[in-house]
Design a protein around this motif. Structure first.
Motif, PDB file in Angstrom:
ATOM      1  N   GLY A   6     -11.241 -17.905  -9.453  1.00 49.81           N
ATOM      2  CA  GLY A   6     -10.798 -16.958 -10.463  1.00 49.81           C
ATOM      3  C   GLY A   6      -9.579 -16.149 -10.075  1.00 49.81           C
ATOM      4  O   GLY A   6      -8.978 -15.487 -10.918  1.00 49.81           O
ATOM      5  N   ILE A   7      -9.192 -16.184  -8.801  1.00 52.52           N
ATOM      6  CA  ILE A   7      -7.991 -15.470  -8.380  1.00 52.52           C
ATOM      7  C   ILE A   7      -6.773 -16.291  -8.761  1.00 52.52           C
ATOM      8  O   ILE A   7      -6.647 -17.453  -8.392  1.00 52.52           O
ATOM      9  CB  ILE A   7      -7.997 -15.172  -6.870  1.00 52.52           C
ATOM     10  N   VAL A   8      -5.870 -15.673  -9.519  1.00 52.94           N
ATOM     11  CA  VAL A   8      -4.665 -16.341  -9.993  1.00 52.94           C
ATOM     12  C   VAL A   8      -3.492 -16.050  -9.059  1.00 52.94           C
ATOM     13  O   VAL A   8      -2.685 -16.918  -8.760  1.00 52.94           O
ATOM     14  CB  VAL A   8      -4.326 -15.879 -11.430  1.00 52.94           C
ATOM     15  N   GLN A   9      -3.409 -14.803  -8.583  1.00 51.11           N
ATOM     16  CA  GLN A   9      -2.308 -14.397  -7.705  1.00 51.11           C
ATOM     17  C   GLN A   9      -2.796 -13.292  -6.778  1.00 51.11           C
ATOM     18  O   GLN A   9      -3.581 -12.434  -7.175  1.00 51.11           O
ATOM     19  CB  GLN A   9      -1.131 -13.888  -8.530  1.00 51.11           C
ATOM     20  N   ALA A  10      -2.312 -13.316  -5.541  1.00 47.06           N
ATOM     21  CA  ALA A  10      -2.630 -12.269  -4.567  1.00 47.06           C
ATOM     22  C   ALA A  10      -1.333 -11.803  -3.920  1.00 47.06           C
ATOM     23  O   ALA A  10      -0.539 -12.611  -3.459  1.00 47.06           O
ATOM     24  CB  ALA A  10      -3.586 -12.799  -3.507  1.00 47.06           C
ATOM     25  N   GLU A  11      -1.123 -10.501  -3.923  1.00 47.94           N
ATOM     26  CA  GLU A  11       0.043  -9.910  -3.265  1.00 47.94           C
ATOM     27  C   GLU A  11      -0.460  -9.060  -2.108  1.00 47.94           C
ATOM     28  O   GLU A  11      -1.327  -8.214  -2.280  1.00 47.94           O
ATOM     29  CB  GLU A  11       0.822  -9.047  -4.261  1.00 47.94           C
ATOM     30  N   PHE A  12       0.093  -9.294  -0.946  1.00 44.74           N
ATOM     31  CA  PHE A  12      -0.372  -8.661   0.287  1.00 44.74           C
ATOM     32  C   PHE A  12       0.579  -7.559   0.718  1.00 44.74           C
ATOM     33  O   PHE A  12       1.795  -7.732   0.678  1.00 44.74           O
ATOM     34  CB  PHE A  12      -0.464  -9.744   1.371  1.00 44.74           C
ATOM     35  N   LEU A  13       0.030  -6.419   1.115  1.00 46.55           N
ATOM     36  CA  LEU A  13       0.826  -5.313   1.645  1.00 46.55           C
ATOM     37  C   LEU A  13       0.208  -4.850   2.957  1.00 46.55           C
ATOM     38  O   LEU A  13      -0.990  -4.573   3.020  1.00 46.55           O
ATOM     39  CB  LEU A  13       0.845  -4.132   0.665  1.00 46.55           C
ATOM     40  N   LEU A  14       1.017  -4.752   3.987  1.00 53.10           N
ATOM     41  CA  LEU A  14       0.568  -4.290   5.294  1.00 53.10           C
ATOM     42  C   LEU A  14       0.926  -2.817   5.443  1.00 53.10           C
ATOM     43  O   LEU A  14       2.080  -2.430   5.251  1.00 53.10           O
ATOM     44  CB  LEU A  14       1.246  -5.103   6.398  1.00 53.10           C
ATOM     45  N   ASN A  15      -0.062  -1.982   5.753  1.00 56.82           N
ATOM     46  CA  ASN A  15       0.200  -0.558   5.967  1.00 56.82           C
ATOM     47  C   ASN A  15       0.840  -0.357   7.340  1.00 56.82           C
ATOM     48  O   ASN A  15       0.227  -0.662   8.353  1.00 56.82           O
ATOM     49  CB  ASN A  15      -1.101   0.250   5.897  1.00 56.82           C
ATOM     50  N   LEU A  16       2.069   0.134   7.350  1.00 59.91           N
ATOM     51  CA  LEU A  16       2.761   0.403   8.612  1.00 59.91           C
ATOM     52  C   LEU A  16       2.537   1.833   9.081  1.00 59.91           C
ATOM     53  O   LEU A  16       2.427   2.093  10.274  1.00 59.91           O
ATOM     54  CB  LEU A  16       4.260   0.144   8.447  1.00 59.91           C
ATOM     55  N   LYS A  17       2.481   2.764   8.128  1.00 58.27           N
ATOM     56  CA  LYS A  17       2.275   4.171   8.461  1.00 58.27           C
ATOM     57  C   LYS A  17       1.679   4.858   7.234  1.00 58.27           C
ATOM     58  O   LYS A  17       2.195   4.712   6.131  1.00 58.27           O
ATOM     59  CB  LYS A  17       3.610   4.822   8.821  1.00 58.27           C
ATOM     60  N   ILE A  18       0.596   5.572   7.432  1.00 62.15           N
ATOM     61  CA  ILE A  18      -0.031   6.288   6.328  1.00 62.15           C
ATOM     62  C   ILE A  18       0.435   7.742   6.383  1.00 62.15           C
ATOM     63  O   ILE A  18       0.206   8.429   7.372  1.00 62.15           O
ATOM     64  CB  ILE A  18      -1.564   6.191   6.408  1.00 62.15           C
ATOM     65  N   LEU A  19       1.118   8.159   5.332  1.00 61.30           N
ATOM     66  CA  LEU A  19       1.654   9.516   5.290  1.00 61.30           C
ATOM     67  C   LEU A  19       0.680  10.513   4.688  1.00 61.30           C
ATOM     68  O   LEU A  19       0.729  11.702   5.015  1.00 61.30           O
ATOM     69  CB  LEU A  19       2.972   9.542   4.514  1.00 61.30           C
ATOM     70  N   LYS A  20      -0.167  10.062   3.792  1.00 61.35           N
ATOM     71  CA  LYS A  20      -1.147  10.964   3.200  1.00 61.35           C
ATOM     72  C   LYS A  20      -2.379  10.160   2.806  1.00 61.35           C
ATOM     73  O   LYS A  20      -2.284   9.134   2.142  1.00 61.35           O
ATOM     74  CB  LYS A  20      -0.564  11.664   1.974  1.00 61.35           C
TER      75      LYS A  20
END
Length: 125
Positions: free
Chosen positions: A97-111
């Motif tokens: 059922g997944i059509v598209q997946a976009e990946f984001l890597l957290n480099l630094k969490i500011l808040k």
């Protein structure tokens, strides 16, 4: 004011009914872990099933069904790149059922703030 016993009873009721949780919060990045997000587009008839299946993964700490460009946002915390790759490639990617997946890597969490109250915030007009 109210008595300590009354406060204890109220807090116990709120905990029991899952209105509140009392937790300690740490930053995965500060602990040497990897934090990432996956934004998913899914087939509409599989929306809740995909969200529930993703939520079962032990590395997943956040799942939200959304309105907008993506249908589901997933938060992941992994010990290393190999574990992150395993979750993405061998678990999330294989969910029907997944059509598209976009990946984001957290480099630094500011808040990342958990200090809020439903009574606080800007006034509504």
């Amino acid at each position: 004011g109210i008595s300590e016993a009354s406060v204890r009873q109220r807090v116990a009721r709120l905990l029991r009914t899952n209105v509140i949780q009392i937790v300690a919060v740490s930053s995965p990045l500060d602990l040497g872990l990897i934090g990432a997000q996956v934004h998913l587009r899914v087939q509409s008839e599989r929306l809740e099933a995909v969200a529930e299946e993703v939520a079962e993964l032990p590395q997943v700490d956040y799942v939200s069904i959304c309105a907008g460009n993506f249908d589901i946002i997933v938060g992941i915390v992994a010990h290393d790149r190999e574990e992150l790759m395993d979750v993405l490639v061998n678990h999330i990617r294989t969910i029907p059922g997944i059509v598209q997946a976009e990946f984001l890597l957290n480099l630094k969490i500011l808040k990342d703030n958990y200090e809020w109250s439903p009574g606080e915030g800007p006034e509504r007009s």
